[in-house]
Design a protein around this motif. Sequence first.
Motif, PDB file in Angstrom:
ATOM      1  N   TYR A   1      49.546 -27.372 -86.613  1.00  0.00           N
ATOM      2  CA  TYR A   1      49.803 -27.187 -85.602  1.00  0.00           C
ATOM      3  C   TYR A   1      49.525 -25.354 -85.300  1.00  0.00           C
TER       4      TYR A   1
ATOM      5  N   LEU B   1      53.958 -33.339 -82.617  1.00  0.00           N
ATOM      6  CA  LEU B   1      53.986 -32.124 -82.921  1.00  0.00           C
ATOM      7  C   LEU B   1      55.018 -31.714 -83.553  1.00  0.00           C
TER       8      LEU B   1
ATOM      9  N   LEU C   1      42.395 -30.772 -80.953  1.00  0.00           N
ATOM     10  CA  LEU C   1      43.507 -29.176 -81.909  1.00  0.00           C
ATOM     11  C   LEU C   1      42.974 -29.524 -83.228  1.00  0.00           C
ATOM     12  N   ASN C   2      43.933 -30.748 -84.125  1.00  0.00           N
ATOM     13  CA  ASN C   2      44.187 -30.886 -85.071  1.00  0.00           C
ATOM     14  C   ASN C   2      42.501 -31.054 -85.763  1.00  0.00           C
TER      15      ASN C   2
ATOM     16  N   LEU D   1      46.908 -33.545 -79.038  1.00  0.00           N
ATOM     17  CA  LEU D   1      47.050 -32.691 -80.373  1.00  0.00           C
ATOM     18  C   LEU D   1      45.760 -33.447 -81.088  1.00  0.00           C
TER      19      LEU D   1
ATOM     20  N   ARG E   1      46.429 -24.435 -86.305  1.00  0.00           N
ATOM     21  CA  ARG E   1      45.598 -24.392 -85.416  1.00  0.00           C
ATOM     22  C   ARG E   1      45.765 -23.673 -84.087  1.00  0.00           C
TER      23      ARG E   1
ATOM     24  N   SER F   1      53.764 -30.805 -90.149  1.00  0.00           N
ATOM     25  CA  SER F   1      52.968 -30.826 -88.711  1.00  0.00           C
ATOM     26  C   SER F   1      52.965 -29.517 -87.842  1.00  0.00           C
TER      27      SER F   1
END
Length: 603
Positions: free
Chosen positions: A148, A138, A24-25, A21, A151, A144
């Motif tokens: 995500y 997540l 990803l973030n 993550l 993203r 949050s």
Amino acid sequence: MAAPSDPMKPSVPISYPITDLETLNSRAYFDSFHYPFNISSVPLPAAAVVTPPRRRILVCHDFKGGYTDDDKWVQGGTNADAYAIWHWYLMDVFVYFSHYLVTLPPPGWINAAHTHGVKVLGTFITEWGKGREICNTLLATTESARTYAERLAELAYMLGFDGWLLNMEVSLHPQQIPILKEFVGHLTQTVHNVVPGSLVIWYDSVTMDGKLDYQNQLNEKNKPFFDLCDGIFCNYHWKENYPKDSGTVAGNRRFDVYMGIDVWGRGTYGGGQWNTVVSLDVLKNDDVSAAIFGPGWVYETQQLPDFQTAQNRWWCLVEKSWGVLQRYPNILPFYSNFDQGHGTHYSVGGFPLVDSSWNNMSCQGFQPVLDCKESSQSSMLVFNNFEDASYIGGGSITCKGSLNINDIFSTRLFLGQFTLEQSVSLNYYVKSDGNSQMGLKLSFSSNLNQITQVLLLPEAELPMDHLTSKYDRIIFAPRCSRQDLFLGSDWVQYESSLTMYGYTLTEVGLLCYFKKPVDDEPTFNASIGLIRLQISEQSIEFPSANSWITEGENISWSSNNEGLRTVSLKINWKLKEGTSKAFEAYNIYVQKVSNGLNRSICS
């Protein structure tokens, strides 16, 4: 297949997943050297943006864990026997699947699927203990979850694919479920906003009470997730009544229910494998969609006699159950060189440029919709020919076998859906033994559903008595006087034009016959290497060399023990300002020119 040790460092471009993550973030993927190479070059056709209001087939590839040597090399690999799919006309959605957190489809798969009007989804999956930890981050807050989701939507937009399969295979705390619903809904809405026609499909896993409890159907335990996205991929262990019950629960969204079928046969209805059609027949009768998981079973288990034959046979069973779902040509210009994206040679204009094994899904052209016939049912074989030198690419379509001297043999190439409003020019390239002739058989339908059969034949000397009674119109295509791209090519170009205002082109086929009688028992042998249809007055000229700016980056040299020097570099081509961009994509060939060799190439 983890990320490169240093994604920022120039190296051979590859496709790879995002595994955590944090990456990803942070959007670190977009800073990678490999990112621009992973942007697909073929957009989804406009005609394929709207999801068709009928039952559909989703195919989830799940091949050896994903990102294998068959597809991770963005600019192509060296495996001529690489796994590939070419029966795109039998599906609507393709999911590139792996067990990494964020599976990004390699551009070769996206390009090949988009060429045929098939949408491509990536996979977001959480599983096992690590997946539970990921979900705790997540789903820590609504903010949050939304971050995500944004993203993931950005990745689909930037790389040019069409959405996500969400696979949350973990147990969750009931308090996390509302945030999970926010994640699903926000991802769906966000990706819809940036990618026209995009899809988010929920996998039947965690339920509304937070338990990992596969329902194998759509019901009250998973329908709230279904209501927030574009469909549900139901697990494979369903019973015969589940598809019908799921369709009832879905109401007017029954086609958004994709009942899972595991081709490997692990608990799937009907047993999968060569009996996959058993479950497909049930889904067809109950009028819900299908999700075929793991068709690479044919390749991985080395089904006899060989992959090409076994793959064609397996997908023919799918066609016999559900029929053809994608039709092309549906827009002009239309072009196919029948390349499957792999081979043992690569030719241009009938002249081999490469005489070694290669694979690259991005090179796959429109695939023919060949008749589903067992070889024992006909004395004429119709097959993808990878052995003989092709016209362009690594393959051609060959018809070979016994044919009586006064008989004809016909077979389909494409099933189209294009209405002619202008005169159309047709070009096709044939290589034969001289006496074997190939023509084109075109079928048209009118607004009154009247069928008109038109033949495009290369020779005017053909006796017409056994053809005129079967076909409504015959057009002769003279041999093109323009020289082939390379001197010495065995391929012959035939060209003609056709006017059928208001008629819809529904089929393009081949017609095989002999030019002259022969004394011996005749064997037919001819190949078609390229077919092109375009508006007659449409002139497409490729920009000349002085219209381009060519730049080199990351140039480095190395030497081996024998003193052979190798250069590694990134080359950028771009058109100068003001140059017409008539082509969305094009291939670049590198040709070694020996000293003293002067070869002129024209197009």
